[in-house]
Write a protein that holds these residues in place. Sequence first.
Motif, mmCIF file in Angstrom:
data_model
loop_
_atom_site.group_PDB
_atom_site.id
_atom_site.type_symbol
_atom_site.label_atom_id
_atom_site.label_comp_id
_atom_site.label_asym_id
_atom_site.label_seq_id
_atom_site.Cartn_x
_atom_site.Cartn_y
_atom_site.Cartn_z
ATOM 1 N N VAL A 1 -2.666 12.811 -4.757
ATOM 2 C CA VAL A 1 -1.929 11.603 -3.867
ATOM 3 C C VAL A 1 -2.991 11.229 -3.026
ATOM 4 C CG1 VAL A 1 -0.252 11.559 -1.934
ATOM 5 C CG2 VAL A 1 0.461 12.940 -3.883
ATOM 6 N N LEU A 2 -3.744 12.061 -2.437
ATOM 7 C CA LEU A 2 -4.935 11.309 -1.483
ATOM 8 C C LEU A 2 -5.765 10.411 -2.464
ATOM 9 C CD1 LEU A 2 -5.888 14.440 0.527
ATOM 10 C CD2 LEU A 2 -4.192 12.604 1.223
ATOM 11 N N ASP A 3 -6.002 10.769 -3.672
ATOM 12 C CA ASP A 3 -6.998 9.762 -4.375
ATOM 13 C C ASP A 3 -6.180 8.408 -4.526
ATOM 14 O OD1 ASP A 3 -8.908 11.711 -4.655
ATOM 15 O OD2 ASP A 3 -8.168 12.412 -6.457
ATOM 16 N N ILE A 4 -4.803 8.638 -4.553
ATOM 17 C CA ILE A 4 -4.060 7.321 -4.980
ATOM 18 C C ILE A 4 -4.006 6.283 -3.689
ATOM 19 C CG2 ILE A 4 -1.768 6.528 -5.171
ATOM 20 C CD1 ILE A 4 -1.111 8.748 -7.392
ATOM 21 N N PHE A 5 -4.086 7.162 -2.527
ATOM 22 C CA PHE A 5 -4.035 6.472 -1.230
ATOM 23 C C PHE A 5 -5.230 5.849 -1.002
ATOM 24 C CE2 PHE A 5 -0.761 9.508 0.991
ATOM 25 C CZ PHE A 5 0.285 9.014 0.224
ATOM 26 N N LYS A 6 -6.275 6.595 -1.525
ATOM 27 C CA LYS A 6 -7.692 5.778 -1.283
ATOM 28 C C LYS A 6 -7.767 4.835 -2.143
ATOM 29 C CE LYS A 6 -9.876 10.186 0.391
ATOM 30 N NZ LYS A 6 -10.806 11.262 0.051
ATOM 31 N N LYS A 7 -7.326 4.605 -3.101
ATOM 32 C CA LYS A 7 -7.539 3.495 -4.330
ATOM 33 C C LYS A 7 -6.615 2.571 -4.070
ATOM 34 C CE LYS A 7 -8.248 2.928 -9.143
ATOM 35 N NZ LYS A 7 -8.246 3.528 -10.627
ATOM 36 N N TYR A 8 -5.430 2.674 -3.914
ATOM 37 C CA TYR A 8 -4.386 1.641 -3.901
ATOM 38 C C TYR A 8 -3.830 1.336 -2.368
ATOM 39 C CZ TYR A 8 -4.159 2.560 -8.830
ATOM 40 O OH TYR A 8 -4.527 2.730 -10.216
ATOM 41 N N GLY A 9 -4.054 2.144 -1.439
ATOM 42 C CA GLY A 9 -3.566 2.112 -0.146
ATOM 43 C C GLY A 9 -2.118 2.810 0.023
ATOM 44 N N THR A 10 -1.599 2.906 1.030
ATOM 45 C CA THR A 10 -0.396 3.748 1.582
ATOM 46 C C THR A 10 0.573 3.000 1.657
ATOM 47 O OG1 THR A 10 -1.011 3.526 3.734
ATOM 48 C CG2 THR A 10 -1.636 5.637 2.805
ATOM 49 N N ASP A 11 0.315 1.645 1.966
ATOM 50 C CA ASP A 11 1.528 0.601 1.812
ATOM 51 C C ASP A 11 1.822 -0.114 0.536
ATOM 52 O OD1 ASP A 11 1.731 1.139 4.820
ATOM 53 O OD2 ASP A 11 0.374 -0.485 5.206
ATOM 54 N N SER A 12 1.062 0.193 -0.481
ATOM 55 C CA SER A 12 1.320 -0.491 -1.819
ATOM 56 C C SER A 12 2.606 0.284 -2.463
ATOM 57 C CB SER A 12 0.027 -0.169 -2.677
ATOM 58 O OG SER A 12 0.002 1.156 -2.777
ATOM 59 N N TYR A 13 3.058 -0.334 -3.287
ATOM 60 C CA TYR A 13 4.156 0.258 -4.139
ATOM 61 C C TYR A 13 3.893 1.434 -4.710
ATOM 62 C CZ TYR A 13 7.518 0.957 -7.723
ATOM 63 O OH TYR A 13 8.481 1.669 -8.347
ATOM 64 N N ILE A 14 2.728 1.808 -5.299
ATOM 65 C CA ILE A 14 2.248 3.053 -5.927
ATOM 66 C C ILE A 14 2.125 4.040 -4.685
ATOM 67 C CG2 ILE A 14 0.369 4.119 -7.047
ATOM 68 C CD1 ILE A 14 -0.083 1.747 -8.458
ATOM 69 N N GLY A 15 1.527 3.685 -3.570
ATOM 70 C CA GLY A 15 1.399 4.797 -2.450
ATOM 71 C C GLY A 15 2.518 5.025 -1.924
ATOM 72 N N MET A 16 3.575 4.160 -1.720
ATOM 73 C CA MET A 16 4.947 4.494 -1.319
ATOM 74 C C MET A 16 5.696 5.279 -2.262
ATOM 75 S SD MET A 16 7.130 3.770 1.342
ATOM 76 C CE MET A 16 6.378 2.609 2.327
ATOM 77 N N LEU A 17 5.618 4.956 -3.344
ATOM 78 C CA LEU A 17 6.469 5.658 -4.303
ATOM 79 C C LEU A 17 5.719 7.061 -4.528
ATOM 80 C CD1 LEU A 17 8.455 5.710 -6.735
ATOM 81 C CD2 LEU A 17 6.604 4.889 -8.323
ATOM 82 N N THR A 18 4.500 7.279 -4.465
ATOM 83 C CA THR A 18 3.836 8.810 -4.368
ATOM 84 C C THR A 18 4.416 9.506 -3.514
ATOM 85 O OG1 THR A 18 1.922 7.749 -5.686
ATOM 86 C CG2 THR A 18 1.671 10.063 -4.607
ATOM 87 N N SER A 19 4.427 8.845 -1.951
ATOM 88 C CA SER A 19 4.901 9.681 -0.920
ATOM 89 C C SER A 19 6.118 10.137 -0.760
ATOM 90 C CB SER A 19 4.576 8.800 0.200
ATOM 91 O OG SER A 19 3.413 8.135 0.252
ATOM 92 N N VAL A 20 7.152 9.298 -1.437
ATOM 93 C CA VAL A 20 8.593 9.556 -1.470
ATOM 94 C C VAL A 20 8.842 10.715 -2.643
ATOM 95 C CG1 VAL A 20 10.766 8.708 -1.729
ATOM 96 C CG2 VAL A 20 9.104 7.195 -0.670
ATOM 97 N N ILE A 21 8.099 10.473 -3.785
ATOM 98 C CA ILE A 21 8.350 11.424 -4.713
ATOM 99 C C ILE A 21 7.764 12.689 -4.259
ATOM 100 C CG2 ILE A 21 7.345 12.120 -7.050
ATOM 101 C CD1 ILE A 21 7.317 9.265 -8.213
ATOM 102 N N MET A 22 6.683 13.100 -3.626
ATOM 103 C CA MET A 22 6.385 14.291 -2.901
ATOM 104 C C MET A 22 7.184 14.626 -2.105
ATOM 105 S SD MET A 22 3.601 15.376 -4.083
ATOM 106 C CE MET A 22 2.693 16.318 -2.886
#
Length: 222
Positions: free
Chosen positions: A153-174
């Motif tokens: 998840v932290l790798d996704i945040f660093k690459k795509y950002g926390t406010d992106s769709y991928i970052g938001m989706l990853t956070s909610v899935i966790m």
Amino acid sequence: MCGHNENLPISCFALLVAFVDILPQNALNEKERIGINYNNHGFLGENMKFLLFLSEAAVPLIIFYMVGFGILSKRPVFDDFIDGAKDGMKTVAGIMPTLIGLMTAVGVLRASGFLDFLAKCLTKPAAFFFLPAPVVPVILVRLVSNSAATGLVLDIFKKYGTDSYIGMLTSVIMSCTETLFYCLSIYFGTVKIKKTRYTLGGALAATVAGIAASVIISRFLV
């Protein structure tokens, strides 16, 4: 009563440690590790700062409540704590082989590249359900190990950002899923239960529902 009076200073010291040490501890806070600045997000930022304060205050408040309730109930709080710690160590010793086996299996799967291979195979089917490819390994690893999933998840945040769709989706899935196989092996293994009946099916159904809800919520928020 004498034992209660002897344990009162120790209990008060435990409360002091809880508030002095745990509450201000922000060094490993998620917002600092991934560089989020909530001061620039207006009303949402104020809400997030309030939620962060609640999350930081929860542990010392719970400790305060438990120790305070024990003192008011005239219980030997420190003796009860020691007894609980002894029972906890026995439980840890009982589940340690299972835990080591799970962690070893996850490490082997990640090092061998099998998870990446499986994620690539599931990329097209996942895209049909609006699941981006980088999220698929998180879902798979999340079923077994929370710490390994957090690293992804932290790798996704660093690459795509926390406010992106991928970052938001990853956070909610966790937040909407659980370490399914880890919990089943630990809880049932501790009490020596081998026939889990409908537990696995129900847990998998709940995981699918959580992922579906995560997709809907994330598409609505972003």
